[in-house]
Design a protein around this motif. Structure first.
Motif, PDB file in Angstrom:
ATOM      1  N   TRP A  26     -13.369  49.846  67.310  1.00 18.02           N
ATOM      2  CA  TRP A  26     -11.969  49.505  66.595  1.00 18.02           C
ATOM      3  C   TRP A  26     -12.205  49.622  65.228  1.00 18.02           C
ATOM      4  O   TRP A  26     -11.344  50.108  64.223  1.00 18.02           O
ATOM      5  CB  TRP A  26     -11.692  48.212  67.073  1.00 18.02           C
ATOM      6  N   PHE A  51      -4.138  53.285  58.838  1.00 10.91           N
ATOM      7  CA  PHE A  51      -4.968  51.978  59.101  1.00 10.91           C
ATOM      8  C   PHE A  51      -4.141  51.170  60.061  1.00 10.91           C
ATOM      9  O   PHE A  51      -4.346  50.629  60.938  1.00 10.91           O
ATOM     10  CB  PHE A  51      -5.469  51.498  57.820  1.00 10.91           C
ATOM     11  N   SER A  52      -2.713  50.965  59.666  1.00 14.61           N
ATOM     12  CA  SER A  52      -1.810  49.998  60.221  1.00 14.61           C
ATOM     13  C   SER A  52      -1.558  50.606  61.680  1.00 14.61           C
ATOM     14  O   SER A  52      -1.562  49.934  62.619  1.00 14.61           O
ATOM     15  CB  SER A  52      -0.616  49.818  59.632  1.00 14.61           C
ATOM     16  N   ASN A  75      -4.606  50.388  64.174  1.00 11.87           N
ATOM     17  CA  ASN A  75      -4.710  49.210  64.555  1.00 11.87           C
ATOM     18  C   ASN A  75      -3.514  48.632  65.679  1.00 11.87           C
ATOM     19  O   ASN A  75      -3.951  48.144  66.701  1.00 11.87           O
ATOM     20  CB  ASN A  75      -4.788  48.166  63.503  1.00 11.87           C
ATOM     21  N   THR A  76      -2.488  48.743  65.396  1.00 13.69           N
ATOM     22  CA  THR A  76      -1.097  48.599  66.261  1.00 13.69           C
ATOM     23  C   THR A  76      -1.345  49.302  67.792  1.00 13.69           C
ATOM     24  O   THR A  76      -1.102  48.922  68.702  1.00 13.69           O
ATOM     25  CB  THR A  76       0.058  49.093  65.557  1.00 13.69           C
ATOM     26  N   PHE A  98     -10.898  52.696  61.808  1.00 14.20           N
ATOM     27  CA  PHE A  98     -10.292  52.941  60.545  1.00 14.20           C
ATOM     28  C   PHE A  98     -10.719  54.023  59.940  1.00 14.20           C
ATOM     29  O   PHE A  98     -10.076  54.707  58.935  1.00 14.20           O
ATOM     30  CB  PHE A  98     -10.247  51.557  59.994  1.00 14.20           C
ATOM     31  N   THR A 122       2.521  51.415  68.745  1.00  9.85           N
ATOM     32  CA  THR A 122       2.482  50.514  69.916  1.00  9.85           C
ATOM     33  C   THR A 122       2.650  50.935  71.158  1.00  9.85           C
ATOM     34  O   THR A 122       1.740  50.872  72.009  1.00  9.85           O
ATOM     35  CB  THR A 122       3.264  49.334  69.672  1.00  9.85           C
ATOM     36  N   ALA A 161      -4.077  47.694  69.733  1.00  8.97           N
ATOM     37  CA  ALA A 161      -3.232  46.291  70.126  1.00  8.97           C
ATOM     38  C   ALA A 161      -2.436  46.647  71.409  1.00  8.97           C
ATOM     39  O   ALA A 161      -2.569  46.007  72.236  1.00  8.97           O
ATOM     40  CB  ALA A 161      -2.630  45.821  69.045  1.00  8.97           C
ATOM     41  N   GLY A 162      -1.941  47.729  71.235  1.00  8.19           N
ATOM     42  CA  GLY A 162      -0.830  48.181  72.398  1.00  8.19           C
ATOM     43  C   GLY A 162      -1.427  48.685  73.503  1.00  8.19           C
ATOM     44  O   GLY A 162      -1.124  48.114  74.575  1.00  8.19           O
TER      45      GLY A 162
END
Lengths: 449, 449, 449
Positions: free
Chosen positions: B258, B285-286, B289-290, B262, B339, B293-294
Motif C-alpha cells: 500500500w 495519492f489520495s 489510498n481511497t 503511492f 472508493t 480503503a474501498g
C-alpha cells in the motif's frame, strides 16, 4: 464550480496555517513572489512536504498494527491485524465523506450541500490545474493537504484499537472508529487546526500531542473503563501479566512509528518553500529523533533501576512516549531540551503503567500512558521552550479537548454497549478472538507453549 | 558518445511522456522556460519524483516477499524469501542488460550495439552533467527514469512468485523470471509506454493495471495451469484450505505494498515540476489510498455477509485489489468514484477466489484474482472517469497484452518443463521446499502444531 | 552567537563538500546565483536531500534490528531488539553531545565551550532563519546535515551488535556504543569527512565503505576476539551451526537495509540543487541497487555450486555485501561495473564466512565479512572506476582507519572486561539472554522444537 471550490479552499487556507506557525506560513505565501524562490516552486515544495509527510504518517498505520499484533496474545493476533486494516480503511472513507469538511468547515458544505466532496471537486482540485488557477488553492495542493490530514485522523483510531484489544467485538469497534474519525476527532481538531476557539485562545499544539494523541487516548480510556479488563487480568489484588506474543513485531512497529513521526511532526511545519521553513523542518526532524531517544534511554535506565532488569516493552513504549511528548512543540526546543522532554515522557510511561494496573484499567499495549498521559505532558512542556505559549491556554486546551472527547466517546461506547454489546462472550475471549470471530489463526502451525 | 547518448535519450524522451499524460508532460517541457519554475528546477523536481517513487516501488519487493512468506506454509517460507530476493536481483540485472533498451527501443542498440548500456553511458547519463548537457536528457535524469522503470518490471515477477509458491523448483522459476523481465514485460510494455501501437490506438493505462499487474497475472496463470495444484489441495470435489503460516507477515506485506503504491501511481505522473503536475500527484495519492480503503472495506463486509465471519486474508487481498483497480486511472476519478472502483475490486477478489478453486487453479496467495482480474477491471474502469478513454481501445489493449503474455509465458513454461522440469518431486513437496532445496528452515525452533 | 554559529558552520561547510565530490558541491554553491536554480531553492533542495536521505538511513536501524533478531536463536531475540533500540537511542544523544562537534571540529567548541550544542544553537540553526541569515549556514540546513550524519554514526554501532550477539552483556555493550559513537567513529570519520589528513592524502570514500562499515567491522572484530565464541559453537575442529530463529525477519531486515541504502549513498552526494547533482544522485541510486543485485545473485549461484543448495542467509548477506562494496564509490561505475563490484562482494562473503569459522571467530550474523571485508574491497574497488583514486591512498586510508579503530576498540573492550566483565555467565548464555537479563521472552507462546 470555480467559485465554490475557491470558497472551500479559502476556508482551508484560513484554517491551515493556524497549525503552529500561522504567521510564518502566511508570510511565505505573501512574501514568495518577491523572494528568491518563485511562487510556483513554493507551491510545489509545500505540496511535496505534505506528500512525503503523508506517506510517512500512512506507514504509522502499519507501525500501530505491528506494535499491537506483537503485544497481544497469539490467539488474538489475526483480529488485531483485521481491526487495524479495517479502521484505516474506514477512516480513509469517512474522513472525506464527513470529517475533512467538518474540520475545515467554512466552505463546501454550505454551498455544495452535504457530501459534496464525494462526487465534486470539493476536496481535490481539478485535474491539471494551471498555475493561474492555483492561486485559488493557496500555498499548496488541497489534495496533498487532504492526504496528510487524513493520516492524522486515522492515527487517532489506531491508538484506540491497542488499548481495547483482546476483548472488544469487531463491529462495535469499527462503528466507534467511524464516529471517531468522522465526527469526534474532526470536531475537536477544528477547534485548534480549523481556526476555532482553542486556536483563538492561544492554545499551542504543533503536531498534535493533544489534538491527535490525547484524543485517541481519551477515547481509549473511556472504552477501557466501560469494557472492563480482560478475564483473569486482575485476580483480587494480583496483576497477572499477559506477555505479548511477538516482541520482534512490537520492535518493528516501534521503529516504523518512529520513522513515520518524522512525517508527522516535520510535515506539520506545513511549508517547505523557504529557507526558514526547510531549516525548521530540519530542526523538527532532529528534535523528534532526539526526544524518542531520550524516552527510550530513560525507560531503559529506569526499568533497570526499579526492577533490576531492562524491559524491552518499556523501552519501546519509552521511545513512543518521547515521540508523543515532543509532538506539541518539536520546533523550539534545543536538542538538549528535546532529550529531556522525551526522557520525562519515558519516565512517565514506566511509572504510569503500574498505576493503571492498580486502578484495574486494562490497557493492552500501554496506549493510555503513551498517548494520553504523555500527550498531556507534551502539551504542557510547550511552555518551557516556546515563549508564545501560556500555561493557562495549554491547560485550557487539554481540559476542553479531554472533557469533550472523554464524554462523547463514553456516550458512544455506552450506546453501542446497550444496542449491540461491545464485549465478546467469555468463551470467545478464552478461545481467542481469532477463532471466535474470524475462524482463523495468525500462526496456525506453531503450537502454543 | 555524446551523440549516441543523445539519440538514446531522445528515444527515451519520445517514449516516456506517453505514459498516460503525454500531452501535459510535453507541455511542461516546452512551457517551463517561460513559466515561473525555472527549467533546471523542473528537471530536478521531475527527477526527484522518479527517485522517491522509485524507492517506494522498490519497497514493494519487500511487501511481496512478506505477503507471500506469510501466506505459504512454514515449510516453504525460506524458499519463498529466497525466490523474492533472487527474482529482484535478476530483474535488476537483466532489465538493464536487455529489458530497458527493448522497452524504449529507438536508440542505443542500433548505434551502440548490443548491451551497450552495460559498460557505456547508454542508460545513465555521465557523471556531473552540466545544465547545458541536460538538454540532451530532456525533462528528467535518465538514471532516475531507469531506476523507476526497473521497479515496475521487478513487480511483474514478484506477482508470479506468489501464485506458483510451494511447488515450483527454484531454478526454472528464476529462469522464467529472467525471460519475463528481460523480454516479455519490456516488449508488451513498450507497446504502450514505449510509444508503441497500443499507445497509438488510444489504449490508456496510467500506471499499469494491464501493463504491469495483468502481465504478472497472465504469466502466473499460465504457470499455474502447467504446474498444477499443490498435492492434496483438491481431493475430488473437495477444496482443502492450506492456511498461511504467518498472518502478521501478510498484513505487514500488504501495508508495505500500500505504501509503495503511492510511488507506483504517483510517480507515474512522470512530472512534478509544475503546479498542475504536483496537484495531480496529490490527487493520485489520495485516490490510490481511497481505492485501497474501498477494496478492504468491501471485502470485509462481503466476507462477513457471505460467510458470517470477517476474513483477514480477504481484507488484505481486498486492499490490494483496490490498489490494482485504481492503477489504470488514479487521476481522473473523484474520491467517491475511487472508493467504488476499489470496492468493486474487493468484491471481485472475494468472488473470484472460490471460482479459481472450482476450476482447480491453485493460486497460493490470490495473485490471479488481485492482479489479473482486478487489473482487467481497473483497465475497463478507466472509461467511467476519463473522457479520453474508449471502451474498445481498453478491451483491445487488455486482449492484446493478455494473449501475448499468456501464450509466450505458456510456451516458456512448457519449454522449461520439457527441458528441466518445473515441479519438485512429491517427497520434496511434502517435506517442504525449505529442507528439500535449501536445507534450512525459516523457523527452526518452532514446532509445528 | 551569530558569529559563533557562523564559525561552526563555516567549519561544517569546509568539511562537508569534501565527501567525494568536493569540487562539484563547491561549484554549486558559487555558481548557483548565476544559474537557473535560485540560491534559496538550491538551499531547500540540498536540505531536502539530507532529510529524505536521513529518514531512509534511520530506517536502517530497523533493518539491522530485524536482520539480527532473525539470525539469533529465539532465546536471545528480545535482547537483540533491546540492544538495537538502545544503541540507536544512545547514539542519537551522544553524537550531538560529543561526536558531531568532534567530527567537524573547527567551530563551536573553542568558542562556545564544551557541550555548547546541547543548549545553544551550536548544532541546529535558530527557529525561522531568514534567507539572508542562511548565508551563514552555507548550502544546506545544518539541522538536516546533523540529522543525516547522525544516522551514519548510529549505523556503525548497529554493525557491532550483530557480531557480538547471544553472549555479550547488555550494559558493557551499551557503554562501548557510547564510546564508539561519541569518540571512535567521529574521530576517524573526521580524518576523511571532517577535512582531515586522510582527505588531504587523496583517500576517497564516497559514502563510507571504510569510514562507516569497516569501522563497525573492526570494532566488532576486536570485540569478537576478546569476547570469544558462543558456547558449543566450536567443538574441537567441528563447527556447529546455530541457525537463525526467524528467516523472514532476516529477509525483512535485508530489504529494509537495501531501501535505506538509497539514502545512505544517494544522500552522500550532499547536494541536489543542480541538474548535475540530481543526475548524479540518480546514478547512485541505480548503481547501489545494481550492486546489491550483483551480490545477491553471486551468492545464490556460488552457494548452489559449492554446496549443491542455495542458501538464503548467504543470499541476504550477499545483497548486503554488494551494498557495502559499492558504498565507497557509487557514482562513477557503469551499471555493469557496479554489478561486478557487488558480485565480488557477494563472493567474498560466501568465501570468508567459513574462514572465520576456521579461525574460531564467532560472528553471529556475518557482519565481519559483510561490513569489514567488503568495506575494504569496496574501498579498493574505487580505483577501477574513479580516475581520481590512487591505490596507495586507498590502502593508506584502509590501514590507518583499521589500525586506529581496531586498537582503540580493543583497548576499550579490554578495559570493560577488566572493570565489569563483558560476557554473561555460562548458565545465562545457555538459558538465553532474554530470560537472564530481561526476564522476558520474544515469543513466549511458541514452544521450542
Amino acid at each position: 464550480m470555480k467559485t465554490i471550490t475557491k470558497l472551500g479552499l479559502a476556508a482551508a487556507l484560513m484554517a491551515l496555517p493556524s497549525l503552529g506557525l500561522a504567521q510564518e506560513a502566511a508570510e511565505v505565501v505573501e512574501a514568495a513572489p518577491a523572494a528568491a524562490v518563485p511562487t510556483d516552486t513554493v507551491f510545489i515544495l509545500n505540496t511535496l512536504l505534505f506528500l512525503i509527510g503523508g506517506f510517512l504518517v500512512f506507514f504509522m498505520a502499519c507501525g500501530f498494527a505491528m506494535l499491537e499484533a506483537g503485544l497481544v496474545r497469539s490467539k488474538n493476533v489475526a483480529m488485531q491485524c483485521t481491526k487495524n486494516v479495517a479502521l484505516f480503511g474506514l477512516a480513509s472513507i469517512f474522513y472525506y465523506l464527513i470529517g475533512y469538511n467538518l474540520m475545515y468547515p467554512l466552505g463546501t458544505w454550505a454551498i455544495d450541500g452535504w457530501l459534496s466532496g464525494v462526487w465534486g471537486p470539493g476536496v481535490l482540485e481539478a485535474v491539471g490545474v494551471t498555475a493561474d488557477a492555483a492561486d485559488d488553492y493557496g500555498y499548496a495542493s488541497t489534495g496533498s493537504d487532504f492526504f496528510f490530514q487524513l493520516m492524522f485522523c486515522a492515527a487517532t483510531a489506531s491508538i484506540v484499537s491497542g488499548t481495547l484489544a483482546e476483548r472488544i467485538k469487531l463491529w462495535p469497534f469499527l462503528i466507534f472508529t467511524i464516529i471517531l474519525t468522522s465526527i469526534i476527532y474532526p470536531v475537536s481538531a477544528s477547534w485548534k487546526w480549523g481556526g476555532g476557539f482553542l486556536d483563538a485562545a492561544g492554545f499551542l499544539d504543533f503536531a498534535g500531542s493533544t489534538v491527535v494523541h490525547s484524543v485517541g487516548g481519551w477515547a481509549a480510556l473511556a472504552g477501557a473503563l466501560i469494557l472492563g479488563p480482560r478475564l483473569g487480568r486482575y485476580d483480587g489484588g494480583r496483576v497477572n501479566a499477559f506477555p505479548g506474543s511477538n516482541l520482534t513485531l512490537a520492535t518493528l512497529g516501534t521503529f516504523i512509528l518512529w520513522l513515520g513521526w518524522f512525517g508527522f511532526n516535520g510535515g506539520s511545519q506545513l511549508a517547505m518553500g523557504s529557507v526558514g521553513d526547510v531549516a525548521d523542518v530540519s530542526r523538527i526532524f532532529s528534535n523528534t529523533n532526539t526526544s524518542a531517544a531520550g524516552g527510550a534511554v530513560a525507560a531503559l535506565i529506569l526499568t533497570q533501576i526499579m526492577y533490576g532488569k531492562a524491559d524491552l516493552t518499556m523501552v519501546l513504549n519509552g521511545a513512543l512516549a518521547g515521540l508523543v511528548s515532543i509532538t506539541a512543540e518539536p520546533l523550539t526546543p534545543s536538542l538538549g531540551a528535546a532529550t529531556i522532554i522525551g526522557a520525562i515522557g519515558g519516565i512517565i510511561v514506566v511509572l504510569v503503567v503500574p498505576v493503571l494496573d492498580k486502578l484495574k484499567i486494562d490497557d493492552v499495549v500501554g496506549a493510555i500512558p503513551v498517548h494520553l498521559v504523555c500527550g498531556i505532558w507534551g502539551t504542557i512542556a510547550v511552555v518551557f521552550t516556546n515563549p508564545d505559549a501560556s500555561f493557562g491556554a495549554q491547560i485550557y486546551g487539554i481540559v476542553v479537548v479531554g472533557v469533550f472527547t472523554f464524554v462523547v466517546s463514553g456516550l458512544v461506547w455506552l450506546i453501542l454497549k446497550a444496542i449491540m454489546g461491545i464485549r465478546v462472550s467469555e468463551e470467545d475471549e478464552i478461545a481467542g478472538l481469532d477463532m471466535a470471530e474470524l475462524g482463523m489463526e495468525a500462526y496456525p502451525e506453531f503450537s502454543k507453549g
